[in-house]
Design a protein around this motif. Structure first.
Motif, PDB file in Angstrom:
ATOM      1  N   PRO A 197       0.878  -1.275   0.010  1.00  0.00           N
ATOM      2  CA  PRO A 197       0.052   0.147   0.170  1.00  0.00           C
ATOM      3  C   PRO A 197       0.853   1.401   0.114  1.00  0.00           C
ATOM      4  N   PRO A 198       0.211   2.504  -0.633  1.00  0.00           N
ATOM      5  CA  PRO A 198       1.216   3.636  -0.384  1.00  0.00           C
ATOM      6  C   PRO A 198       1.367   3.945   1.160  1.00  0.00           C
ATOM      7  N   LYS A 199       2.521   4.488   1.036  1.00  0.00           N
ATOM      8  CA  LYS A 199       3.001   4.840   2.495  1.00  0.00           C
ATOM      9  C   LYS A 199       2.624   6.202   2.868  1.00  0.00           C
ATOM     10  N   PRO A 200       2.582   6.847   3.914  1.00  0.00           N
ATOM     11  CA  PRO A 200       2.071   8.031   4.526  1.00  0.00           C
ATOM     12  C   PRO A 200       3.024   9.337   3.981  1.00  0.00           C
ATOM     13  N   GLU A 201       2.131   9.968   3.262  1.00  0.00           N
ATOM     14  CA  GLU A 201       2.986  10.996   2.587  1.00  0.00           C
ATOM     15  C   GLU A 201       3.745  11.839   3.339  1.00  0.00           C
ATOM     16  N   PRO A 202       3.435  12.413   4.623  1.00  0.00           N
ATOM     17  CA  PRO A 202       4.461  13.150   5.352  1.00  0.00           C
ATOM     18  C   PRO A 202       5.588  12.268   5.435  1.00  0.00           C
ATOM     19  N   ASP A 203       5.621  11.137   5.825  1.00  0.00           N
ATOM     20  CA  ASP A 203       6.863  10.234   6.050  1.00  0.00           C
ATOM     21  C   ASP A 203       7.664  10.324   4.694  1.00  0.00           C
ATOM     22  N   MET A 204       7.138  10.032   3.516  1.00  0.00           N
ATOM     23  CA  MET A 204       7.784  10.060   2.399  1.00  0.00           C
ATOM     24  C   MET A 204       8.448  11.469   2.140  1.00  0.00           C
ATOM     25  N   ILE A 205       7.875  12.344   2.206  1.00  0.00           N
ATOM     26  CA  ILE A 205       8.549  13.839   2.117  1.00  0.00           C
ATOM     27  C   ILE A 205       9.500  13.808   3.170  1.00  0.00           C
ATOM     28  N   LYS A 206       9.382  13.482   4.369  1.00  0.00           N
ATOM     29  CA  LYS A 206      10.500  13.639   5.379  1.00  0.00           C
ATOM     30  C   LYS A 206      11.860  12.841   4.747  1.00  0.00           C
ATOM     31  N   LEU A 207      11.669  11.562   4.186  1.00  0.00           N
ATOM     32  CA  LEU A 207      12.572  10.676   3.784  1.00  0.00           C
ATOM     33  C   LEU A 207      13.333  11.436   2.404  1.00  0.00           C
ATOM     34  N   ILE A 208      12.358  11.954   1.821  1.00  0.00           N
ATOM     35  CA  ILE A 208      13.175  12.653   0.488  1.00  0.00           C
ATOM     36  C   ILE A 208      13.887  13.886   0.908  1.00  0.00           C
ATOM     37  N   HIS A 209      13.385  14.544   1.825  1.00  0.00           N
ATOM     38  CA  HIS A 209      14.241  15.830   2.432  1.00  0.00           C
ATOM     39  C   HIS A 209      15.467  15.188   3.049  1.00  0.00           C
ATOM     40  N   TYR A 210      15.408  14.125   3.958  1.00  0.00           N
ATOM     41  CA  TYR A 210      16.481  13.604   4.299  1.00  0.00           C
ATOM     42  C   TYR A 210      17.645  12.925   3.112  1.00  0.00           C
ATOM     43  N   ALA A 211      17.048  12.354   2.137  1.00  0.00           N
ATOM     44  CA  ALA A 211      18.017  12.069   1.198  1.00  0.00           C
ATOM     45  C   ALA A 211      18.744  13.206   0.626  1.00  0.00           C
ATOM     46  N   ILE A 212      18.159  14.151   0.464  1.00  0.00           N
ATOM     47  CA  ILE A 212      18.524  15.498  -0.237  1.00  0.00           C
ATOM     48  C   ILE A 212      19.637  16.033   0.980  1.00  0.00           C
ATOM     49  N   SER A 213      19.511  15.946   2.147  1.00  0.00           N
ATOM     50  CA  SER A 213      20.522  16.381   3.040  1.00  0.00           C
ATOM     51  C   SER A 213      21.566  15.656   3.239  1.00  0.00           C
ATOM     52  N   ARG A 214      21.457  14.389   2.664  1.00  0.00           N
ATOM     53  CA  ARG A 214      22.685  13.268   2.497  1.00  0.00           C
ATOM     54  C   ARG A 214      23.466  13.453   1.265  1.00  0.00           C
ATOM     55  N   GLY A 215      22.910  14.169   0.259  1.00  0.00           N
ATOM     56  CA  GLY A 215      23.698  14.358  -0.926  1.00  0.00           C
ATOM     57  C   GLY A 215      23.065  13.601  -1.939  1.00  0.00           C
ATOM     58  N   ILE A 216      21.934  13.184  -2.008  1.00  0.00           N
ATOM     59  CA  ILE A 216      21.086  12.426  -3.011  1.00  0.00           C
ATOM     60  C   ILE A 216      20.435  13.509  -3.843  1.00  0.00           C
ATOM     61  N   THR A 217      20.709  13.742  -4.991  1.00  0.00           N
ATOM     62  CA  THR A 217      20.174  14.786  -5.892  1.00  0.00           C
ATOM     63  C   THR A 217      19.102  14.252  -7.025  1.00  0.00           C
ATOM     64  N   HIS A 218      19.552  12.903  -7.144  1.00  0.00           N
ATOM     65  CA  HIS A 218      18.820  12.413  -8.403  1.00  0.00           C
ATOM     66  C   HIS A 218      17.592  11.428  -7.859  1.00  0.00           C
ATOM     67  N   LEU A 219      16.326  11.963  -8.177  1.00  0.00           N
ATOM     68  CA  LEU A 219      15.088  11.233  -7.906  1.00  0.00           C
ATOM     69  C   LEU A 219      14.483  10.649  -9.127  1.00  0.00           C
TER      70      LEU A 219
END
Length: 344
Positions: free
Chosen positions: A35-57
């Motif tokens: 099932p789809p994961k909670p939107e706030p959690d996924m936005i938090k994950l994406i922002h965390y990935a960006i903070s770690r240097g991942i820029t390719h989504l």
């Protein structure tokens, strides 16, 4: 917690695109893997990935459908767009929700406009045709991509599941920046013809499912935890008759990982990273701890002997096809000659 490492940047193709050496596949946040994961959690994950240097989504219009692009659009609204290289793709679904593969110009333009709107963008960095319409000459499809580039709606063009000859024909119309393909310790058929073609033409390589759709993260026990609506539950490689064979591959990889002091998923991902600096794997995850672990794979160094050992294990082969018979992968797709095109 994985060691804190800096995610380097690599050149993708020969047209100027640069991306983080590891990307983030976003499909599982919205579709196919339960099932789809909670939107706030996924936005938090994406922002965390960006903070770690991942820029390719990496996303697509058919993840959801549509909901994954909307999610990515929301995540990038908060001043993070300028640092990102966003890739999306179209296939399987049109603007009216009809399924199918279409590569005609009108469709290419319509789905691009739809993705731009959902993502909240004026321009898509990397736009893929991930499944090839075998009824439309590739020159026609890429010709419309070329117009979209000239209009500033997309920057770079990508393909997936195309044959080597189709890639060559496409590249002759407009330079192809990236080929996205399934590449991992248990999916290596692309090494025979597709990878050499990409390197000859100066095309970057984006490896999806580099962890064998999670198999190298959890091994056979992965299947025990899949929900009924998880697509992997029905894939041939996860069926009981094949899983018994495939678990030996996992166990041998796990043994090497234990020896090296890393996880089997880090080892499998490091193997992909060691294929060359023109390769960007895009492992997907919905958990911050797994993202950290994936980034940690960048610090796993493999000697020539260790690479050879892993290759030996992989050469024993995986049992089961990538997809079941009910799904055509359009693998190594060819298209008709341009001279046959009458338009629609």
């Amino acid at each position: 917690m994985a060691a804190r490492v800096t995610v380097p940047r690599i050149k993708m193709g020969s047209q100027g695109l640069e991306v983080s050496a590891q990307g983030l596949g976003c499909m599982g946040m919205s579709a196919f893997y339960g099932p789809p994961k909670p939107e706030p959690d996924m936005i938090k994950l994406i922002h965390y990935a960006i903070s770690r240097g991942i820029t390719h989504l990496d996303t697509a219009n058919f993840y959801g459908p549509y909901t994954n692009e909307i999610l990515i659009g929301k995540a990038l609204k908060e001043g993070k767009r300028e640092t990102m290289q966003l890739a999306t793709k179209f296939a399987f679904i049109d603007q009216d929700g009809q399924s199918g593969i279409r590569g005609d110009p009108a469709h290419v333009r319509a789905v691009c406009e739809g993705s731009l709107k959902r993502l909240g963008l004026d321009c898509i960095d990397l736009y893929y045709q991930p499944r090839i319409d075998t009824n439309v000459p590739i020159e026609v499809t890429v010709g419309e991509f070329k117009k979209l580039v000239e209009e500033g709606k997309i920057k770079y063009i990508g393909l997936s599941e195309a044959s080597a000859s189709t890639i060559r024909r496409a590249h002759a119309v407009h330079p192809i920046t990236a080929i996205q393909l399934e590449w991992s310790l248990w999916s290596r058929d692309v090494e025979e013809e597709i990878i050499p073609t990409c390197r000859e033409l100066g095309i970057g390589i984006v490896a999806y499912s580099p962890l064998g759709r999670g198999f190298f993260s959890s091994g056979p026990k992965l299947v025990e935890n899949l929900t009924d609506d998880d697509y992997r539950k029905h894939m041939p490689r996860f069926q009981a008759e094949n899983l018994e064979h495939n678990k030996n591959l996992y166990e041998r990889v796990n043994a090497i990982a234990s020896r090296k002091g890393c996880t089997p998923s880090q080892l499998a991902l490091a193997w992909v990273h060691h294929q060359g600096n023109d390769v960007c794997p895009i492992p997907g995850t919905t958990k911050i701890e797994n993202l950290d672990q994936n980034i940690g794979a960048l610090s796993v160094k493999l000697s020539a002997e260790e690479m050879a050992e892993l290759e030996s294990i992989a050469s024993a082969g995986v049992k089961g096809e990538r997809y079941g018979p009910e799904v055509s992968t359009w693998q190594n797709s060819e298209t008709p000659p341009l001279s046959t095109w009458k338009g629609i």
